[in-house]
Design an enzyme around this catalytic site. Structure first.
Site, PDB file in Angstrom:
ATOM      1  N   ARG A 148      41.484  37.047  47.232  1.00 37.17           N
ATOM      2  CA  ARG A 148      40.745  37.718  46.165  1.00 37.17           C
ATOM      3  C   ARG A 148      39.323  38.069  46.620  1.00 37.17           C
ATOM      4  O   ARG A 148      38.576  38.682  45.867  1.00 37.17           O
ATOM      5  CB  ARG A 148      40.575  36.793  44.967  1.00 37.17           C
ATOM      6  CG  ARG A 148      41.712  36.673  43.975  1.00 37.17           C
ATOM      7  CD  ARG A 148      41.786  37.823  43.009  1.00 37.17           C
ATOM      8  NE  ARG A 148      42.030  37.547  41.621  1.00 37.17           N
ATOM      9  CZ  ARG A 148      43.174  37.144  41.067  1.00 37.17           C
ATOM     10  NH1 ARG A 148      44.215  36.897  41.796  1.00 37.17           N
ATOM     11  NH2 ARG A 148      43.265  36.994  39.768  1.00 37.17           N
ATOM     12  N   ARG A 170      50.736  42.630  27.189  1.00 38.47           N
ATOM     13  CA  ARG A 170      51.398  41.740  28.134  1.00 38.47           C
ATOM     14  C   ARG A 170      51.868  40.446  27.460  1.00 38.47           C
ATOM     15  O   ARG A 170      51.141  39.846  26.674  1.00 38.47           O
ATOM     16  CB  ARG A 170      50.403  41.427  29.254  1.00 38.47           C
ATOM     17  CG  ARG A 170      50.945  40.572  30.364  1.00 38.47           C
ATOM     18  CD  ARG A 170      50.334  40.981  31.657  1.00 38.47           C
ATOM     19  NE  ARG A 170      49.083  40.284  31.920  1.00 38.47           N
ATOM     20  CZ  ARG A 170      48.493  40.292  33.111  1.00 38.47           C
ATOM     21  NH1 ARG A 170      49.028  40.962  34.111  1.00 38.47           N
ATOM     22  NH2 ARG A 170      47.366  39.672  33.294  1.00 38.47           N
ATOM     23  N   ARG A 201      48.752  35.128  27.528  1.00 39.03           N
ATOM     24  CA  ARG A 201      47.875  34.296  28.359  1.00 39.03           C
ATOM     25  C   ARG A 201      46.484  34.208  27.743  1.00 39.03           C
ATOM     26  O   ARG A 201      45.968  35.194  27.237  1.00 39.03           O
ATOM     27  CB  ARG A 201      47.764  34.907  29.762  1.00 39.03           C
ATOM     28  CG  ARG A 201      48.824  34.416  30.714  1.00 39.03           C
ATOM     29  CD  ARG A 201      48.833  35.214  31.980  1.00 39.03           C
ATOM     30  NE  ARG A 201      47.514  35.312  32.614  1.00 39.03           N
ATOM     31  CZ  ARG A 201      47.298  35.939  33.765  1.00 39.03           C
ATOM     32  NH1 ARG A 201      48.289  36.513  34.402  1.00 39.03           N
ATOM     33  NH2 ARG A 201      46.103  35.986  34.279  1.00 39.03           N
TER      34      ARG A 201
END
Ligand code: AMP
Length: 210
Positions: A90, A125, A158
């Protein structure tokens, strides 16, 4: 064994692509750094306790914490497999850690999606807390609303998928992760695909590029 790195913003669809390809080919192994970390948080391990706050605020966890987990996964890989590395590296320091493992990187594929599209994608999502399968209420709905096709568990949103945290995650992506595009381009490893073609075509484009 070798490695294909998936680069892309949160919500770019890299997890969906990796899961789809791995389900269709036993030689492809999907390794998601986010799933490893969420697993550690759920299990209440020392690493999980350390990671939790960073993750909930949309920041990166400390490099050593995730690097240790990824090095373990790489060290345990056996035989003729290709690891689809989703979410690691990342930042440049993590890319250097990956290089030092000596594991050969076959390619780095950037899944390109404009920021404007990301917010919508993440808003819809849904994730399976049990088997980690990913869905989208419109683009990739489960057969029964709110229920995982693969394992029957109830889908969740999430914690870090709320609009405010998503904004912060995008800022972190552009600042920390995007420099990897140049980093890998300079090494001749970078490929790009348009990540806005729908799940099937995205996965096919990725497979052709990797
Ligand atoms: P993801 O599922 O890839 O979106 O990751 C969810 C969260 O886990 C991120 O927002 C970070 O807080 C953390 N995370 C995942 N991978 C890394 C990584 N390579 N380095 C640091 N933090 C990470």
């Amino acid at each position: 064994m070798d490695i294909v790195v998936l680069l892309g913003a949160p919500g770019s669809g890299k997890g969906t692509i990796a899961a789809k390809l791995a389900a269709a080919d036993p030689k492809l192994k999907h390794v998601s750094s986010g799933d490893l970390l969420r697993g550690a948080v759920a299990a209440g391990t020392e690493a999980g306790l350390q990671a939790k706050g960073y993750m909930e605020s949309g920041n990166l966890v400390p490099n050593e914490l995730i690097a240790t987990m990824i090095k373990d996964v790489i060290a345990s890989a056996e035989g003729d497999v290709t690891m689809l590395l989703d979410g690691f590296p990342r930042n440049v320091a993590q890319a250097e850690v990956l290089e030092k493992t000596g594991a050969p990187i076959r390619s780095v594929v950037l899944v390109d999606v404009p920021d404007e599209v990301i917010a919508d994608r993440i808003a819809g999502r849904r994730t399976c807390p049990k088997c980690k399968a990913g869905y989208h209420v419109k683009a990739l709905p489960p057969k029964v609303e709110g229920i995982c096709d693969a394992c029957g568990a109830e889908l969740v949103i999430r914690k870090d998928d709320n609009p405010e945290t998503v904004k912060d995650r995008l800022v972190v992506y552009h600042r920390e992760t995007e420099p990897l595009v140049e980093f890998y381009e300079a090494k001749g490893l970078l490929k790009r695909i348009d990540g806005n073609q729908g799940p099937e075509k995205n996965a096919a484009a990725f497979k052709a590029a990797m």
